[in-house]
Motif scaffolding. Structure first.
Motif, PDB file in Angstrom:
ATOM      1  N   LYS A  79       1.032  -1.108   0.030  1.00  0.00           N
ATOM      2  CA  LYS A  79      -0.820  -0.109   0.293  1.00  0.00           C
ATOM      3  C   LYS A  79       1.278   0.823   0.162  1.00  0.00           C
ATOM      4  CE  LYS A  79      -4.296  -2.024   2.012  1.00  0.00           C
ATOM      5  NZ  LYS A  79      -5.475  -1.997   0.807  1.00  0.00           N
ATOM      6  N   TRP A  80       0.572   2.447  -0.638  1.00  0.00           N
ATOM      7  CA  TRP A  80       1.209   3.712  -0.254  1.00  0.00           C
ATOM      8  C   TRP A  80       0.158   4.149   0.534  1.00  0.00           C
ATOM      9  CZ3 TRP A  80      -0.508   5.080  -5.913  1.00  0.00           C
ATOM     10  CH2 TRP A  80       0.509   5.445  -7.165  1.00  0.00           C
ATOM     11  N   GLU A  81       1.318   4.606   1.711  1.00  0.00           N
ATOM     12  CA  GLU A  81       0.853   5.221   2.801  1.00  0.00           C
ATOM     13  C   GLU A  81       2.240   6.949   2.762  1.00  0.00           C
ATOM     14  OE1 GLU A  81       1.220   3.067   6.383  1.00  0.00           O
ATOM     15  OE2 GLU A  81       1.396   1.212   5.360  1.00  0.00           O
ATOM     16  N   LYS A  82       1.388   8.053   3.161  1.00  0.00           N
ATOM     17  CA  LYS A  82       1.900   9.332   3.378  1.00  0.00           C
ATOM     18  C   LYS A  82       1.322  10.211   4.266  1.00  0.00           C
ATOM     19  CE  LYS A  82       5.194   8.422   0.244  1.00  0.00           C
ATOM     20  NZ  LYS A  82       7.351   8.809   0.798  1.00  0.00           N
ATOM     21  N   LYS A  83       1.654  11.168   4.551  1.00  0.00           N
ATOM     22  CA  LYS A  83       1.639  11.904   5.542  1.00  0.00           C
ATOM     23  C   LYS A  83       1.783  13.075   4.772  1.00  0.00           C
ATOM     24  CE  LYS A  83       2.385  11.774   9.742  1.00  0.00           C
ATOM     25  NZ  LYS A  83       2.930  11.873  11.117  1.00  0.00           N
ATOM     26  N   VAL A  84       0.994  14.790   4.649  1.00  0.00           N
ATOM     27  CA  VAL A  84       1.239  16.183   3.999  1.00  0.00           C
ATOM     28  C   VAL A  84       0.742  16.600   5.667  1.00  0.00           C
ATOM     29  CG1 VAL A  84       1.232  15.510   1.798  1.00  0.00           C
ATOM     30  CG2 VAL A  84      -0.867  16.250   2.973  1.00  0.00           C
ATOM     31  N   SER A  85       1.414  17.560   5.199  1.00  0.00           N
ATOM     32  CA  SER A  85       1.026  18.503   6.681  1.00  0.00           C
ATOM     33  C   SER A  85       1.007  20.412   6.092  1.00  0.00           C
ATOM     34  CB  SER A  85       1.499  18.355   7.840  1.00  0.00           C
ATOM     35  OG  SER A  85       3.121  18.738   7.912  1.00  0.00           O
ATOM     36  N   THR A  86       0.288  20.764   6.831  1.00  0.00           N
ATOM     37  CA  THR A  86       0.073  22.600   6.172  1.00  0.00           C
ATOM     38  C   THR A  86       0.183  23.219   7.880  1.00  0.00           C
ATOM     39  OG1 THR A  86       0.196  24.101   5.261  1.00  0.00           O
ATOM     40  CG2 THR A  86      -1.576  23.103   6.291  1.00  0.00           C
ATOM     41  N   ARG A  87       1.073  24.226   7.230  1.00  0.00           N
ATOM     42  CA  ARG A  87       1.001  25.190   8.953  1.00  0.00           C
ATOM     43  C   ARG A  87      -0.055  26.289   8.930  1.00  0.00           C
ATOM     44  NH1 ARG A  87       1.474  26.550  13.738  1.00  0.00           N
ATOM     45  NH2 ARG A  87       2.339  28.318  14.860  1.00  0.00           N
ATOM     46  N   VAL A  88      -1.097  26.444   9.922  1.00  0.00           N
ATOM     47  CA  VAL A  88      -1.842  27.358   9.687  1.00  0.00           C
ATOM     48  C   VAL A  88      -1.089  28.886  11.382  1.00  0.00           C
ATOM     49  CG1 VAL A  88      -4.111  28.198  10.012  1.00  0.00           C
ATOM     50  CG2 VAL A  88      -3.776  26.513   9.095  1.00  0.00           C
ATOM     51  N   ALA A  89      -1.261  30.143  10.176  1.00  0.00           N
ATOM     52  CA  ALA A  89      -0.259  30.620  11.385  1.00  0.00           C
ATOM     53  C   ALA A  89      -1.120  31.589  12.633  1.00  0.00           C
ATOM     54  CB  ALA A  89       1.003  31.399  11.173  1.00  0.00           C
ATOM     55  N   LYS A  90      -2.834  31.880  11.818  1.00  0.00           N
ATOM     56  CA  LYS A  90      -3.346  32.613  12.151  1.00  0.00           C
ATOM     57  C   LYS A  90      -4.792  32.615  12.736  1.00  0.00           C
ATOM     58  CE  LYS A  90      -2.052  36.293   8.708  1.00  0.00           C
ATOM     59  NZ  LYS A  90      -1.846  36.825   7.684  1.00  0.00           N
ATOM     60  N   ALA A  91      -4.175  31.266  13.125  1.00  0.00           N
ATOM     61  CA  ALA A  91      -5.944  30.540  13.782  1.00  0.00           C
ATOM     62  C   ALA A  91      -5.084  28.838  14.495  1.00  0.00           C
ATOM     63  CB  ALA A  91      -7.075  30.252  12.912  1.00  0.00           C
ATOM     64  N   PRO A 100     -12.968  22.505  14.426  1.00  0.00           N
ATOM     65  CA  PRO A 100     -14.521  22.810  14.247  1.00  0.00           C
ATOM     66  C   PRO A 100     -14.696  22.530  12.770  1.00  0.00           C
ATOM     67  CG  PRO A 100     -14.374  24.224  15.268  1.00  0.00           C
ATOM     68  CD  PRO A 100     -12.875  24.048  15.246  1.00  0.00           C
ATOM     69  N   LEU A 101     -14.422  23.364  11.419  1.00  0.00           N
ATOM     70  CA  LEU A 101     -14.330  23.725   9.988  1.00  0.00           C
ATOM     71  C   LEU A 101     -13.859  22.364   9.420  1.00  0.00           C
ATOM     72  CD1 LEU A 101     -12.341  27.273   9.758  1.00  0.00           C
ATOM     73  CD2 LEU A 101     -14.525  26.306  10.598  1.00  0.00           C
ATOM     74  N   ARG A 102     -14.916  22.173   7.958  1.00  0.00           N
ATOM     75  CA  ARG A 102     -15.205  21.657   7.694  1.00  0.00           C
ATOM     76  C   ARG A 102     -13.559  21.604   6.145  1.00  0.00           C
ATOM     77  NH1 ARG A 102     -20.890  20.961   5.156  1.00  0.00           N
ATOM     78  NH2 ARG A 102     -19.743  23.413   4.898  1.00  0.00           N
ATOM     79  N   LEU A 103     -12.560  19.784   5.781  1.00  0.00           N
ATOM     80  CA  LEU A 103     -12.183  20.144   4.847  1.00  0.00           C
ATOM     81  C   LEU A 103     -12.927  20.127   3.967  1.00  0.00           C
ATOM     82  CD1 LEU A 103      -9.775  17.515   6.292  1.00  0.00           C
ATOM     83  CD2 LEU A 103      -8.978  20.038   6.500  1.00  0.00           C
ATOM     84  N   SER A 104     -14.026  19.825   3.478  1.00  0.00           N
ATOM     85  CA  SER A 104     -14.535  19.970   1.709  1.00  0.00           C
ATOM     86  C   SER A 104     -15.838  20.584   1.903  1.00  0.00           C
ATOM     87  CB  SER A 104     -14.036  18.352   1.381  1.00  0.00           C
ATOM     88  OG  SER A 104     -14.307  17.821   1.724  1.00  0.00           O
ATOM     89  N   ASP A 105     -16.142  20.019   1.089  1.00  0.00           N
ATOM     90  CA  ASP A 105     -17.885  20.448   0.675  1.00  0.00           C
ATOM     91  C   ASP A 105     -18.129  18.876   0.817  1.00  0.00           C
ATOM     92  OD1 ASP A 105     -17.483  23.365   0.800  1.00  0.00           O
ATOM     93  OD2 ASP A 105     -17.254  23.327  -1.302  1.00  0.00           O
ATOM     94  N   CYS A 106     -19.203  18.284   1.863  1.00  0.00           N
ATOM     95  CA  CYS A 106     -19.694  17.167   1.684  1.00  0.00           C
ATOM     96  C   CYS A 106     -21.436  17.122   2.811  1.00  0.00           C
ATOM     97  CB  CYS A 106     -18.840  16.702   2.529  1.00  0.00           C
ATOM     98  SG  CYS A 106     -17.437  15.762   1.696  1.00  0.00           S
ATOM     99  N   TYR A 107     -21.782  16.472   2.548  1.00  0.00           N
ATOM    100  CA  TYR A 107     -23.058  16.452   2.960  1.00  0.00           C
ATOM    101  C   TYR A 107     -23.020  14.619   3.316  1.00  0.00           C
ATOM    102  CZ  TYR A 107     -25.288  15.141  -1.343  1.00  0.00           C
ATOM    103  OH  TYR A 107     -25.674  14.281  -2.528  1.00  0.00           O
ATOM    104  N   SER A 129     -10.688  32.344   6.397  1.00  0.00           N
ATOM    105  CA  SER A 129     -12.211  31.827   7.499  1.00  0.00           C
ATOM    106  C   SER A 129     -12.390  32.904   8.700  1.00  0.00           C
ATOM    107  CB  SER A 129     -13.189  31.104   6.865  1.00  0.00           C
ATOM    108  OG  SER A 129     -12.506  29.612   7.770  1.00  0.00           O
ATOM    109  N   ILE A 130     -11.325  31.742   9.308  1.00  0.00           N
ATOM    110  CA  ILE A 130     -11.030  32.090  11.004  1.00  0.00           C
ATOM    111  C   ILE A 130     -11.038  34.290  11.051  1.00  0.00           C
ATOM    112  CG2 ILE A 130     -10.228  32.090  12.972  1.00  0.00           C
ATOM    113  CD1 ILE A 130     -11.709  29.628  12.958  1.00  0.00           C
ATOM    114  N   SER A 131     -10.878  34.614   9.886  1.00  0.00           N
ATOM    115  CA  SER A 131      -9.694  35.678   9.919  1.00  0.00           C
ATOM    116  C   SER A 131     -11.251  36.622   9.667  1.00  0.00           C
ATOM    117  CB  SER A 131      -8.815  35.968   9.669  1.00  0.00           C
ATOM    118  OG  SER A 131      -8.850  36.110   8.076  1.00  0.00           O
TER     119      SER A 131
END
Length: 157
Positions: free
Chosen positions: A11-23, A30-37, A153-155
């Motif tokens: 299997k392919w296994e990987k991890k990515v990340s991003t820094r959010v400095a202002k929140a 509680p925010l959603r990563l994508s538009d889902c229902y 969206s937080i700002s």
């Protein structure tokens, strides 16, 4: 065993990340990563299934949605959620994006000096014609964009 056979055994296994400095992690969690229902079960509880559409991580080789590209979709089952640890695990149960046997974990980690980090790890069966490094790059770009959108969206709140 040729290279393609040996690649398909793992299997392919990987991890990515991003820094959010202002929140903070508490603001981002509680925010959603994508538009889902939700389409089955109680939203946010393990076992519920949601339908997500319009995301750009697919086998087409680009994240540009373009005019004539089909909309990518998936149905995802929430496997587990830990609100205190700010993590959730889900698996795709159906999709038109080429993934099989896909599972993912999203975590929001508080920063030492404010802000937070969003981690997105995934495990998926290799997809014929794909290169893992290209898929990882799509995840990195996608997560960076989502992080910026969440931070914006937080700002404005």
């Amino acid at each position: 065993m040729d290279q393609m056979e040996s690649q398909s055994c793992h299997k392919w296994e990987k991890k990515v990340s991003t820094r959010v400095a202002k929140a903070s992690a508490d603001q981002i969690w509680p925010l959603r990563l994508s538009d889902c229902y939700g389409i089955h079960g109680k939203n946010g509880e393990p076992g519920c299934v949601r339908y997500c559409a319009g995301f750009s991580i697919s086998s087409e080789g680009t994240s540009d949605p373009g005019e004539n590209r089909p909309i990518k979709w998936s149905k995802e089952r929430l496997v587990g959620v830990d609100p205190h640890g700010r993590s959730l695990n889900y698996e795709m149960v159906d999709s038109n994006n080429g993934f099989t046997s896909y599972a993912s974990t999203v975590r929001v980690i508080p920063g030492d000096e404010g802000g937070c980090t969003i981690e997105w790890s995934f495990t998926v069966d290799p997809v014929e014609g794909w290169v893992l490094e290209d898929l990882v790059r799509k995840y990195e770009v996608g997560l960076q964009g989502m992080g910026r959108k969440m931070e914006d969206s937080i700002s404005v709140m």
